[in-house]
Design an enzyme around this catalytic site. Sequence first.
Site, PDB file in Angstrom:
ATOM      1  N   HIS A  69       0.350  -1.468   0.110  1.00  0.00           N
ATOM      2  CA  HIS A  69       0.067   0.191  -0.055  1.00  0.00           C
ATOM      3  C   HIS A  69       0.763   1.636   0.015  1.00  0.00           C
ATOM      4  CE1 HIS A  69       0.907   0.131   3.888  1.00  0.00           C
ATOM      5  NE2 HIS A  69       1.586   0.914   4.175  1.00  0.00           N
ATOM      6  N   THR A  71       0.685   4.675   2.101  1.00  0.00           N
ATOM      7  CA  THR A  71      -0.605   5.353   3.154  1.00  0.00           C
ATOM      8  C   THR A  71      -0.035   6.537   3.195  1.00  0.00           C
ATOM      9  OG1 THR A  71       1.516   4.091   4.757  1.00  0.00           O
ATOM     10  CG2 THR A  71       0.099   5.776   5.266  1.00  0.00           C
ATOM     11  N   HIS A 148       5.403   6.956  -1.322  1.00  0.00           N
ATOM     12  CA  HIS A 148       5.945   5.368  -1.143  1.00  0.00           C
ATOM     13  C   HIS A 148       5.737   4.023  -1.384  1.00  0.00           C
ATOM     14  CE1 HIS A 148       6.007   6.323   2.771  1.00  0.00           C
ATOM     15  NE2 HIS A 148       6.936   4.257   2.788  1.00  0.00           N
ATOM     16  N   THR A 150       5.913  -0.209   0.597  1.00  0.00           N
ATOM     17  CA  THR A 150       7.506  -0.417   1.309  1.00  0.00           C
ATOM     18  C   THR A 150       7.239  -1.804   1.217  1.00  0.00           C
ATOM     19  OG1 THR A 150       7.164   0.875   3.962  1.00  0.00           O
ATOM     20  CG2 THR A 150       8.113  -1.707   3.234  1.00  0.00           C
TER      21      THR A 150
HETATM   22  O1  ACK Z   1       5.203   1.470   4.935  1.00  0.00           O
HETATM   23  P1  ACK Z   1       4.634   2.716   5.642  1.00  0.00           P
HETATM   24  O2  ACK Z   1       3.816   3.801   4.797  1.00  0.00           O
HETATM   25  O3  ACK Z   1       5.095   3.246   6.902  1.00  0.00           O
HETATM   26  O4  ACK Z   1       2.851   1.546   5.767  1.00  0.00           O
HETATM   27  C1  ACK Z   1       2.775   1.751   7.348  1.00  0.00           C
HETATM   28  C2  ACK Z   1       1.673   2.100   8.080  1.00  0.00           C
HETATM   29  O5  ACK Z   1       1.622   2.897   8.373  1.00  0.00           O
HETATM   30  C3  ACK Z   1       1.271   1.240   9.698  1.00  0.00           C
HETATM   31  O6  ACK Z   1       2.458   1.102   9.925  1.00  0.00           O
HETATM   32  C4  ACK Z   1       2.733   4.112   8.424  1.00  0.00           C
HETATM   33  N1  ACK Z   1       3.259   4.689   9.597  1.00  0.00           N
HETATM   34  C5  ACK Z   1       3.934   3.941  10.513  1.00  0.00           C
HETATM   35  N2  ACK Z   1       4.253   5.004  11.912  1.00  0.00           N
HETATM   36  C6  ACK Z   1       4.141   6.604  11.387  1.00  0.00           C
HETATM   37  C7  ACK Z   1       4.444   7.832  11.157  1.00  0.00           C
HETATM   38  N3  ACK Z   1       4.801   8.435  12.338  1.00  0.00           N
HETATM   39  N4  ACK Z   1       4.619   8.484  10.126  1.00  0.00           N
HETATM   40  C8  ACK Z   1       3.834   8.241   8.808  1.00  0.00           C
HETATM   41  N5  ACK Z   1       3.421   6.646   8.616  1.00  0.00           N
HETATM   42  C9  ACK Z   1       4.005   6.129   9.344  1.00  0.00           C
HETATM   43  C10 ACK Z   1       4.127   2.956   7.609  1.00  0.00           C
END
Ligand code: ACK
Length: 217
Positions: A69, A71, A148, A150
């Site tokens: 995904h 985010t 992005h 992950t």
């Molecule tokens: O890979 P990602 O974009 O990085 O997707 C996961 C998702 O939320 C669930 O954990 C993202 N994530 C976690 N903490 C944060 C944060 N503090 N700021 C932005 N994205 C985050 C994580």
Amino acid sequence: GSIEEMSIPLYYGWFLLSSIQDKVRCTSMDFLKTLDTLEAFKKHLIDFTGKAEKEVDLEQYFEAKGTLHCTTKFCNYGKVEGAKEYAQNKAVGDFYGSAFELSLSALFVTPRTVGARVSLSEEQLLLWPADAEKEAGPASLPPGSRAHVTLGCAEGVEPVQTGLDLLEILALQQGGQQGELIEEMELGSLTYYGEGRWLLSLREPIGALACFSSFYG
Ligand code: ACK
């Protein structure tokens, strides 16, 4: 928590359709398989292993992290600054459940994470929170820079790191570091930015169908 708190998810984002997830995982695996055989990569192995002589199998080095995904807003059930405002944003309500085509324009690898850069369209930027790039340090990067997917994290590394690694590479570029062009690969051009940071700009961006939705966990 109250029902009101419960109605805000862990995060919002675009969730890639499962057939495209397979395609993206395969492309990423192919890239990692090739990258760790390159002489240029072996020359900088110490960034990944801490020892010059040790070998690394990048496919084993990174662990996959669930559904692929992109985010948009990490909300942590409303505990994060701006989460409620984001959830109430008109565009978020209007587009919830809609299909989008994301453009994956680059793959990047660091000793911590592997990810795909997403280049957002004007319409997709309507769903992008204004403060997402504030962790880029002194660099001021345009909205959407952090977008992005992950693809994997090294042992003990949290997925939030992937976006931070991308911001770091983009901040270097903005600061005038062109990086070292290593070679033209079949998938695109490979550049090294020092300290184990690799970027593959895809010759043909990958179009990835994705649904804008949220994840509660
Ligand atoms: O890979 P990602 O974009 O990085 O997707 C996961 C998702 O939320 C669930 O954990 C993202 N994530 C976690 N903490 C944060 C944060 N503090 N700021 C932005 N994205 C985050 C994580």
